[in-house]
Design an enzyme around this catalytic site. Structure first.
Site, short mmCIF file in Angstrom:
data_model
loop_
_atom_site.label_atom_id
_atom_site.label_comp_id
_atom_site.label_asym_id
_atom_site.label_seq_id
_atom_site.Cartn_x
_atom_site.Cartn_y
_atom_site.Cartn_z
N SER A 1 26.95 -53.49 25.81
CA SER A 1 28.77 -53.76 25.55
C SER A 1 28.90 -54.68 24.95
CB SER A 1 29.50 -53.91 27.10
OG SER A 1 29.41 -54.39 27.72
N HIS B 1 30.04 -48.06 30.07
CA HIS B 1 30.69 -47.77 28.65
C HIS B 1 30.29 -46.65 27.97
CE1 HIS B 1 32.94 -52.26 27.90
NE2 HIS B 1 31.18 -52.08 29.26
N LYS C 1 37.70 -47.85 33.03
CA LYS C 1 37.17 -48.02 31.50
C LYS C 1 37.76 -46.86 31.08
CE LYS C 1 33.97 -50.76 31.43
NZ LYS C 1 34.34 -52.39 31.89
C1 LIG Z 1 27.94 -52.17 31.73
C2 LIG Z 1 29.08 -52.45 33.25
N1 LIG Z 1 29.12 -52.68 34.63
C3 LIG Z 1 29.74 -52.75 35.09
C4 LIG Z 1 30.91 -53.01 35.15
C5 LIG Z 1 31.85 -53.33 35.99
O1 LIG Z 1 33.20 -52.33 36.58
P1 LIG Z 1 34.38 -52.96 37.31
O2 LIG Z 1 35.34 -53.15 36.13
O3 LIG Z 1 34.30 -51.26 37.86
O4 LIG Z 1 34.04 -53.31 38.37
C6 LIG Z 1 31.26 -53.28 33.35
C7 LIG Z 1 32.49 -53.93 33.15
O5 LIG Z 1 32.60 -54.89 32.45
C8 LIG Z 1 30.26 -52.97 32.56
O6 LIG Z 1 30.63 -53.31 31.45
#
Ligand SMILES: Cc1ncc(COP(=O)(O)O)c(C=O)c1O
Length: 399
Positions: free
Chosen positions: A187, A215, A246
């Site tokens: 990200s 993402h 997201k």
């Molecule tokens: C690659 C990735 N994995 C996991 C998460 C965590 O997601 P959640 O908000 O559902 O805990 C994020 C959130 O920023 C993320 O970018």
């Protein structure tokens, strides 16, 4: 009793302010959308949300949440295996599995929890998990926890370095299970994992492949099914984790998608399942409605791709150097942290909300603003944002 702790916290907070890394929360007073009402700033264009498909405020998604509130009430008042599973959870899990192309899935209250559950539940002391150096914090912490809970071995390979991954896999040939974990899209860079090569290495070394598609879900592939669809590999990833917070409505929640037995095992043993309530039914229903919306509106994914390509091309034409890529995450490297923070501040004054990231979130000297594009941005939104970026870029001597 709190005195010593309070003194330390206050001193640390002061340090964060002095170092320019103190995060000030900005309050929105309207639904997440390409344009929002921000307290103290009026209407601003948002270029810093993961609302990739613009589903946060579509009527079907909102209505589904309202209907679920009427039908199921506020929540389960219990963890799932005691008396906390509603039929909407099952429907959501079927939809998640269908979307990403696995036989089953299991929902969690966040992808953070899903990532915590996978290695810590599925691995044991004779096993190893090997992780890309730039994986998300939830994967890193999930692995740390797995090591403490299961005593499994752990390894890290240099970012996207397949030679290094192969070395680590070879060195782990005596392990009962080898698990490789990578983000589908990283990200901070917007870079896509080299999935075909990673999958091939996993097959060659008999390793389980886990991809965090947070993402990528709703973003990559012609119909938004994620990294696997992007590479024509749907059905070839052993375990997919992803978020519902997201592209899929943006509320909260996550899931693990895999075989029936992997999901069943997580239902039986994953500690975030056993000791914490399920997703609120309102959130589950909105996420389900988002998946159904996506299934009926693949043109949203195409619009996202077109918007991202347009924005990237215009930035280049204006003399900026965005990191090359194909995703709607478009970072512009500025160098020093102070410059990124200043650019973000000046852009907000121009009515454009873009976050600046500096060290230690990104490597020293590679501070950046990160623009995130949505399918819901109009050309007018994008052009107005680009004009502000150009104006601020000129003022800071970047272009
Ligand atoms: C690659 C990735 N994995 C996991 C998460 C965590 O997601 P959640 O908000 O559902 O805990 C994020 C959130 O920023 C993320 O970018």
């Amino acid at each position: 009793m709190m005195d010593a702790l309070e003194r330390r916290l206050t001193a640390d907070l002061e340090g964060f302010r002095k170092d320019g890394v103190y995060k000030k929360l900005l309050y929105l007073d309207s639904a997440q959308a390409p344009r929002v009402r921000m307290e103290g700033h009026g209407e601003v264009i948002v270029l810093s949300s993961n609302n990739y498909l613009g589903l946060c405020n579509v009527p079907e998604v909102i209505q589904a949440g309202k209907d679920a509130l009427d039908r199921y009430g506020a929540g389960t008042a219990s963890v799932r295996f005691i008396c906390g599973t509603f039929t909407v959870h099952r429907a959501l899990e079927q939809a998640c599995a269908r979307l990403v192309g696995t036989p089953a899935s299991l929902s969690f209250v966040s992808c953070w929890n899903a990532n915590e559950a996978v290695p810590g539940t599925l691995l044991g002391e004779d096993d190893i998990v090997i992780s890309d150096q730039l994986n998300h914090a939830s994967i890193i912490d999930g692995i740390r926890l797995a090591k403490a809970i299961t005593r499994c071995q752990t390894g890290v390979y240099r970012h996207a370095d397949l030679g290094d991954l192969e070395e680590k896999l070879k060195a782990a040939s005596d392990r009962r299970v080898r698990m490789v974990i990578t983000d589908g899209v990283f990200s901070m860079e917007g870079a896509i994992a080299k999935l075909p090569d990673i999958a091939q290495l996993c097959r060659r070394h008999d390793a389980v492949l886990v991809v965090d598609d947070s993402h990528s879900t709703g973003v990559l592939g012609t119909t938004g099914r994620g990294t696997a669809e992007h590479f024509g590999m749907v059905g070839e990833v052993d375990i997919i984790t992803s978020t519902l917070g997201k592209a899929l409505g943006g509320a909260a929640g996550g899931f693990v998608a895999s075989t029936e037995s992997a999901c069943d095992y997580l239902t039986q043993r994953a500690r975030p399942q056993l000791f914490s309530n399920a997703l609120p039914p309102t959130v589950a229903a909105s996420a389900l409605a988002s998946i159904e919306y996506l299934e009926h509106h693949p043109e949203r994914v195409a619009a996202l791709r077109q918007n991202a390509a347009y924005f990237r091309d215009r930035l280049l034409a204006d003399g900026f150097s965005p990191l090359p890529g194909e995703t709607p995450i478009i970072p512009v490297i500025l160098g020093e942290t102070a410059k990124a923070i200043e650019m973000s501040r000046l852009l907000l004054a121009e009515g454009v909300f873009v976050t600046g990231f500096g060290f230690p979130v990104v490597p020293q000297g590679q501070a950046r603003i990160r623009c995130q594009i949505s399918a819901a941005h109009t050309r007018d939104d994008l052009d107005q944002a680009l004009a502000a970026i150009r104006k601020v870029g000129q003022r800071l001597g970047i272009v």
